[in-house]
Enzyme design. Structure first.
Site, PDB file in Angstrom:
ATOM      1  N   HIS A 150       0.922  -1.244   0.015  1.00  0.00           N
ATOM      2  CA  HIS A 150      -0.140  -0.137   0.115  1.00  0.00           C
ATOM      3  C   HIS A 150       0.881   1.177   0.066  1.00  0.00           C
ATOM      4  O   HIS A 150       0.528   2.363   0.410  1.00  0.00           O
ATOM      5  CB  HIS A 150      -1.063   0.196   1.327  1.00  0.00           C
ATOM      6  CG  HIS A 150      -1.639  -1.369   1.407  1.00  0.00           C
ATOM      7  ND1 HIS A 150      -2.764  -1.634   0.757  1.00  0.00           N
ATOM      8  CD2 HIS A 150      -1.131  -2.291   1.929  1.00  0.00           C
ATOM      9  CE1 HIS A 150      -3.164  -2.706   1.079  1.00  0.00           C
ATOM     10  NE2 HIS A 150      -2.303  -3.457   1.684  1.00  0.00           N
ATOM     11  N   SER A 269      13.423  20.920 -15.937  1.00  0.00           N
ATOM     12  CA  SER A 269      12.250  21.528 -16.071  1.00  0.00           C
ATOM     13  C   SER A 269      12.487  22.941 -16.640  1.00  0.00           C
ATOM     14  O   SER A 269      13.923  23.248 -16.470  1.00  0.00           O
ATOM     15  CB  SER A 269      11.914  21.908 -14.460  1.00  0.00           C
ATOM     16  OG  SER A 269      10.673  23.073 -14.454  1.00  0.00           O
TER      17      SER A 269
END
Ligand code: ARG
Length: 451
Positions: A150, A269
């Site tokens: 999880h 970026s």
């Protein structure tokens, strides 16, 4: 050659480009030349066409191949274009090439011929990826890291155990592709349009010339079935799904500083100067979507088609090409990213025990010392709430069991169970993360890969 250029009825009109598969057929140009050659050789060997004209056709095919794609005449598809080019070179006699066949068995043969190559390439890529994963595993048998369920810290493992978990998954993808390959590698040629031929052809001979393992017997099935495309794309889709999980893990690990993706597989970026993004892995993750789209496009195109040939099949084929290209490339990129990634052992060691990931090992220890596992589980859960160290365990023992921890188990054994590396070393069951278990898996995977 005016008179022999066929299909004047279909030479133009508003649907011309819609009807044509010529641009998608570039992919099977070389396959079609090979299929033409084999067919002509067989026709001559069987005495269906003369050997002289066969020789002229073969020579024309050589010339057409050398002149390559760009020089092809217009046509509804590559089969027609090549035939027209043969007739332009040989004259009317060149029209004998299409004796005892149809474009229907021809195209099915071309697709299988080309797809064999593509599947072999994809298979090679799975082997390279497995080799890259094995190399990571060999180098990191002792590198502890957090294991998750999880996405929550669960139990410590090692980088090697993680890498082999994908190596074994990819090995099944290799198997599925090999299995599909076996059914791709069968020859439909000689089925003609779907109802066989009056000529005394040798279907086995032509299959043999083209390197196929066997002949697809029933002529209707041979000309019109495309289940081989469906199962190949399905196998590729399963591989892409494996890759997507691998890529996602690496994206998460990179975000936590566990691993650094090599510059070759990352991007920056345009605005944020500090960024290094694992873009190629995100794209690998996305290819699972392309592949599932390919399977679904094929299945829905093929669904409910009547026997025998229908030209819906022309629009089915590109789904397979797109899938094999995307998944093959993603596999190569994944292998490169895995091979060049830099694992940050310090961060991994620090984080391996985070979130009380050794709790299961402590409960196991108490159960091995005689407590029912459920009771041990409950007691360790209480300690997890209160600090998750020896003192917390001792307090939980007094609270839940009414006695000190020491009365159940040696303090040194508890300290060992709390240590992530010791915790890993103690889980030496078959296929577990302990170094000996991983070494055994590594050996077995070497044999699997060699096979
Ligand atoms: N281009 C077709 C295909 O890709 C093969 C030609 C068969 N055409 C036909 N009208 N029977 O399936």
């Amino acid at each position: 050659t005016e008179g022999v250029v066929r299909r004047d009825r279909f030479s133009g009109g508003p649907a011309r480009s819609f009807l044509s598969s010529l641009s998608a057929d570039r992919r099977i140009f070389a396959a079609d030349v090979a299929v033409d050659r084999a067919h002509v050789v067989m026709l001559a060997e069987c005495g269906i066409i003369g050997s002289e004209v066969a020789g002229e056709i073969l020579e024309a095919l050589d010339g057409i191949e050398d002149a390559s794609h760009g020089a092809l005449p217009e046509g509804e598809d590559v089969h027609e274009a090549i035939e027209t080019a043969v007739i332009e070179r040989v004259g009317e006699e060149g029209g004998r090439m299409h004796t005892a066949r149809s474009r229907n068995d021809e195209v099915a043969t071309c697709i299988r011929y080309r797809l064999r190559e593509d599947v072999l390439e994809a298979l090679e890529a799975t082997l390279d990826l497995r080799e890259a994963l094995r190399t990571v595993a060999r180098e990191h048998v002792g590198t502890t890291m957090p294991g998750y369920t999880h996405l929550q810290p669960a139990q410590p493992i090692t980088v090697a155990h993680w890498a082999l978990s994908y190596e074994q998954a990819v090995s099944r993808d290799t198997e599925r592709l090999l299995d599909a390959y076996g059914r791709v590698n069968r020859s439909p040629l000689g089925a003609a349009a779907f109802a066989g031929t009056t000529f005394d052809v040798d279907r086995e001979r032509v299959a043999d010339l083209l390197g196929f393992d066997s002949v697809l017997e029933n002529s209707m099935d041979a000309a019109s079935s495309r289940d081989f495309l469906l199962e190949t794309t399905a196998a590729l889709s399963a591989l892409a799904t494996t890759l997507s999980g691998l890529a996602e893990d690496l994206v998460v690990f990179a975000s936590r500083g566990f691993v650094e993706v090599d510059d070759d597989y990352a991007s920056t970026s345009s605005i944020m100067p500090q960024k290094k993004n694992p873009d190629s892995l995100e794209l690998v993750r996305a290819v699972a979507g392309d592949a599932a789209g390919g399977v679904s496009g094929l299945a829905t195109t093929l669904k409910g088609l009547p026997r025998a040939y229908n030209i819906d099949l022309q629009r089915a084929t590109p789904h397979a090409w797109e899938t094999v290209d995307a998944v093959g490339e993603a596999t190569i990129v994944a292998a490169g990213a895995v091979a060049t990634a830099d694992w940050n052992e310090d961060v991994l060691a620090r984080e391996a025990g985070a979130g009380f990931s050794t709790a299961t090992g402590v409960a196991d220890l108490l159960a091995a010392e005689g407590l029912p596992f459920r009771t041990a589980h409950e007691m360790v859960a209480v300690a997890a709430e209160n600090g998750a160290d020896y003192a917390a365990l001792d307090a939980a023992s007094r609270e839940v069991l009414g006695e000190s921890l020491e009365s159940y188990v040696e303090p040194a054994a508890v300290e060992a169970a709390l240590d992530p590396a010791e915790s890993v070393a103690s889980r030496d069951s078959l296929g577990g993360p302990a170094p000996q278990a991983v070494e055994a898996s590594l050996e077995a995977s070497a044999e699997g890969l060699a096979a």
